[in-house]
Write a protein that holds these residues in place. Structure first.
Motif, mmCIF file in Angstrom:
data_model
loop_
_atom_site.group_PDB
_atom_site.id
_atom_site.type_symbol
_atom_site.label_atom_id
_atom_site.label_comp_id
_atom_site.label_asym_id
_atom_site.label_seq_id
_atom_site.Cartn_x
_atom_site.Cartn_y
_atom_site.Cartn_z
ATOM 1 N N LEU A 217 0.851 -1.193 0.000
ATOM 2 C CA LEU A 217 0.000 0.000 0.000
ATOM 3 C C LEU A 217 0.885 1.240 0.000
ATOM 4 O O LEU A 217 1.917 1.269 0.668
ATOM 5 N N ASN A 218 0.488 2.275 -0.736
ATOM 6 C CA ASN A 218 1.225 3.534 -0.641
ATOM 7 C C ASN A 218 0.664 4.347 0.530
ATOM 8 O O ASN A 218 -0.375 4.014 1.110
ATOM 9 N N GLU A 219 1.365 5.437 0.879
ATOM 10 C CA GLU A 219 0.971 6.218 2.064
ATOM 11 C C GLU A 219 -0.413 6.843 1.910
ATOM 12 O O GLU A 219 -1.156 6.989 2.893
ATOM 13 N N ALA A 220 -0.794 7.196 0.678
ATOM 14 C CA ALA A 220 -2.105 7.805 0.457
ATOM 15 C C ALA A 220 -3.231 6.797 0.714
ATOM 16 O O ALA A 220 -4.249 7.126 1.339
ATOM 17 N N THR A 221 -3.047 5.583 0.243
ATOM 18 C CA THR A 221 -4.063 4.543 0.460
ATOM 19 C C THR A 221 -4.192 4.219 1.946
ATOM 20 O O THR A 221 -5.305 4.058 2.462
ATOM 21 N N GLY A 222 -3.058 4.154 2.635
ATOM 22 C CA GLY A 222 -3.087 3.890 4.066
ATOM 23 C C GLY A 222 -3.838 4.971 4.819
ATOM 24 O O GLY A 222 -4.654 4.681 5.701
ATOM 25 N N GLY B 112 11.510 18.536 12.329
ATOM 26 C CA GLY B 112 11.245 17.166 12.745
ATOM 27 C C GLY B 112 11.448 16.164 11.626
ATOM 28 O O GLY B 112 11.731 14.984 11.872
ATOM 29 N N ALA B 113 11.339 16.626 10.388
ATOM 30 C CA ALA B 113 11.542 15.749 9.227
ATOM 31 C C ALA B 113 12.981 15.277 9.108
ATOM 32 O O ALA B 113 13.269 14.340 8.348
ATOM 33 N N ASN B 114 13.904 15.912 9.839
ATOM 34 C CA ASN B 114 15.322 15.557 9.741
ATOM 35 C C ASN B 114 15.788 14.610 10.841
ATOM 36 O O ASN B 114 16.994 14.392 10.992
ATOM 37 N N ILE B 115 14.851 14.038 11.587
ATOM 38 C CA ILE B 115 15.229 13.090 12.642
ATOM 39 C C ILE B 115 15.127 11.652 12.139
ATOM 40 O O ILE B 115 16.030 10.841 12.344
ATOM 41 N N THR B 116 14.015 11.317 11.481
ATOM 42 C CA THR B 116 13.882 10.003 10.834
ATOM 43 C C THR B 116 13.284 10.206 9.446
ATOM 44 O O THR B 116 12.672 11.236 9.158
ATOM 45 N N ILE B 117 13.440 9.218 8.600
ATOM 46 C CA ILE B 117 12.921 9.304 7.228
ATOM 47 C C ILE B 117 11.404 9.426 7.226
ATOM 48 O O ILE B 117 10.822 10.088 6.355
ATOM 49 N N THR B 118 10.734 8.833 8.209
ATOM 50 C CA THR B 118 9.275 8.819 8.236
ATOM 51 C C THR B 118 8.686 9.984 9.032
ATOM 52 O O THR B 118 7.489 10.018 9.278
ATOM 53 N N GLY B 119 9.513 10.963 9.411
ATOM 54 C CA GLY B 119 9.019 12.093 10.186
ATOM 55 C C GLY B 119 8.122 13.026 9.411
ATOM 56 O O GLY B 119 7.376 13.813 10.001
ATOM 57 N N ALA B 120 8.190 12.962 8.088
ATOM 58 C CA ALA B 120 7.371 13.844 7.253
ATOM 59 C C ALA B 120 7.194 13.199 5.887
ATOM 60 O O ALA B 120 7.943 12.291 5.501
ATOM 61 N N LEU B 121 6.216 13.689 5.171
ATOM 62 C CA LEU B 121 5.994 13.223 3.796
ATOM 63 C C LEU B 121 7.247 13.444 2.960
ATOM 64 O O LEU B 121 7.567 12.645 2.073
ATOM 65 N N ALA B 122 7.989 14.516 3.248
ATOM 66 C CA ALA B 122 9.207 14.831 2.493
ATOM 67 C C ALA B 122 10.202 13.672 2.513
ATOM 68 O O ALA B 122 10.828 13.351 1.496
ATOM 69 N N GLY B 123 10.355 13.033 3.674
ATOM 70 C CA GLY B 123 11.294 11.924 3.783
ATOM 71 C C GLY B 123 10.870 10.722 2.965
ATOM 72 O O GLY B 123 11.704 10.054 2.340
ATOM 73 N N ILE B 124 9.571 10.449 2.960
ATOM 74 C CA ILE B 124 9.047 9.334 2.172
ATOM 75 C C ILE B 124 9.272 9.592 0.683
ATOM 76 O O ILE B 124 9.694 8.704 -0.066
ATOM 77 N N LEU B 125 9.010 10.821 0.251
ATOM 78 C CA LEU B 125 9.225 11.186 -1.153
ATOM 79 C C LEU B 125 10.704 11.085 -1.515
ATOM 80 O O LEU B 125 11.068 10.598 -2.595
#
Length: 428
Positions: free
Chosen positions: A22-27, A372-385
């Motif tokens: 599943l992608n993040e949008a579907t989830g 906060g996006a710079n702490i883990t990859i999943t901290g923001a949509l930016a990291g996922i992209l």
């Protein structure tokens, strides 16, 4: 309350783990549909930003979503005609084969592009450009990928429309468009400088090699249509300035971005192509998360969190600045920065009893939701992209490695930015 919390946990699991591919949008959409079972119809409307006979929402969600879509139209237009790639390659040429200069110029170009578009746009456009160049020039991509990603999330603090979370906060706290930039300029610069110095020292051993400039593409040739790029830059300037006037006149900023997007459609005359370039997954993701977070608000979870924060910071703006900046940054990595912001906005605004506290709460949330996006990859949509774009180019980084770097660098950057903000609030 238990049911809403369970749905929230399920949604988080679906977005972060993404089972069954599943992608993040579907989830997020599945989570929104589950949460709708706990909400009244008027509460769903309020989650989407529409006033009802029962309540007037703090954030005009529909306005935020429209701005997001229309900024994508403008940014993808400039990207498709080569402007962002031109900026990146121009920086590579200016470095003259010096890898350390290239590191500095890449960092600066990322900050520039992000400051006047958004971090998501910068990440989507620059990730493949940087990786292709590093591969062609035989350079270690790691210093460039990390520095550009962190820079994109930092520079997005600068403008009201630099990040979706900024718009949410500005809308809820009724912040002035130009006041936002005035307050966030120095905290952003502090974060940019501190992050750059740490990264330069951290990666200096990986930047000793030079690269062949002559083998690179001529920068000017990357502009596919100068007239179209000129149109895009004029529209972008119009939006950046026009949003300030709209804010001053108490008009929705989406009025200005709509005019800008229409101008792009008229100039290009390729409406289907331009509409397809919008990341509709991101739009669905954002709308769904607003509904999920509304469920937490209705259940009473927000009130509990608000009481806890109030017990720690009281009505002291300095305490609030440091606590909210750091706490919200780490909360991004528990619930992602968009739902974190949507959840924290009504909490922090309700417990701020003085103008100084309101400023501290608002701008501290800006710091936390961006950094906060710079702490883990999943901290923001930016990291996922970022990681998805990088994998397409056959580059990746370990989650543990990212967390190690993020936890080493980001708390220091947050403290530097928060310290400058606290000083501003005390003095001005």
């Amino acid at each position: 309350m238990i049911g809403e919390i369970i749905v929230f946990i399920i949604t988080y699991f679906l977005i972060m783990v993404r089972p069954w591919k599943l992608n993040e949008a579907t989830g997020a959409l599945i989570g929104a549909l589950l949460m709708a079972a706990f909400l009244q119809p008027h509460q769903i409307l309020e989650a989407l930003g529409f006033s009802t006979a029962y309540a007037t929402p703090l954030v005009n969600t529909w306005n935020v979503v429209l701005i997001l879509i229309e900024l994508m139209v403008i940014s993808t237009f400039l990207d498709d005609y080569g402007f962002f790639e031109y900026c990146a390659v121009k920086a590579m040429h200016l470095a003259g084969g010096d890898t350390r200069k290239l590191f500095t110029y890449t960092y600066a170009v990322t900050c520039f592009i992000t400051a006047f578009t958004s971090n998501d746009i910068a990440i989507l456009t620059l990730t493949p450009i940087i990786l292709k160049f590093c591969r062609r020039a035989g350079l270690n991509a790691k210093p460039f990928m990390y520095s550009f990603f962190f820079a994109a999330n930092i520079a997005s603090m600068f403008l009201y429309i630099g990040n979706l979370t900024n718009i949410l906060i500005g809308d809820a706290f009724k912040l002035g468009y130009f006041d936002f930039t005035a307050y966030m300029f120095l905290p952003t610069m502090a974060a940019i400088i501190v992050n750059y110095v740490i990264f330069y020292y951290m990666f200096r051993g990986s930047m000793e090699a030079s690269y062949p400039v002559a083998d690179d593409t001529h920068a000017g040739a990357l502009i596919k249509n100068k007239a179209m790029v000129a149109v895009g830059l004029v529209v972008l300037a119009f939006v950046l300035i026009g949003c300030g006037f709209a804010n001053w006149l108490l008009l929705p900023l989406s009025i200005v971005t709509t005019v800008g997007a229409i101008a792009i459609y008229i100039a290009e005359r390729k409406p289907v192509l331009r509409t397809k370039r919008i990341s509709w997954r991101v739009v669905v993701f954002v709308i769904s998360l607003f509904i999920v977070v509304k469920g937490l608000e209705v259940s009473g979870v927000n009130a509990i969190i608000g009481s806890f924060i109030l017990s720690i910071v009281g009505q002291n703006p300095v305490y609030a600045t440091f606590f909210i900046s750091m706490a919200s940054a780490f909360m991004c990595n528990v619930v992602n920065n968009i739902p974190m912001t949507a959840m924290m906005v009504p909490i922090t605004s309700s417990i701020a009893m003085t103008p100084e506290m309101a400023l501290a709460m608002a701008y501290s949330l800006v710091i936390g939701s961006n950094l906060g996006a710079n702490i883990t990859i999943t901290g923001a949509l930016a990291g996922i992209l970022w990681i998805e774009c990088a994998r397409i180019e056959k580059w990746s980084t370990g989650i543990s490695e990212f967390i190690k770097i993020g936890l080493t660098v980001t708390p220091i950057v947050i403290l530097a930015s928060a310290a400058v903000l606290a000083l501003e609030i005390l003095l001005f």
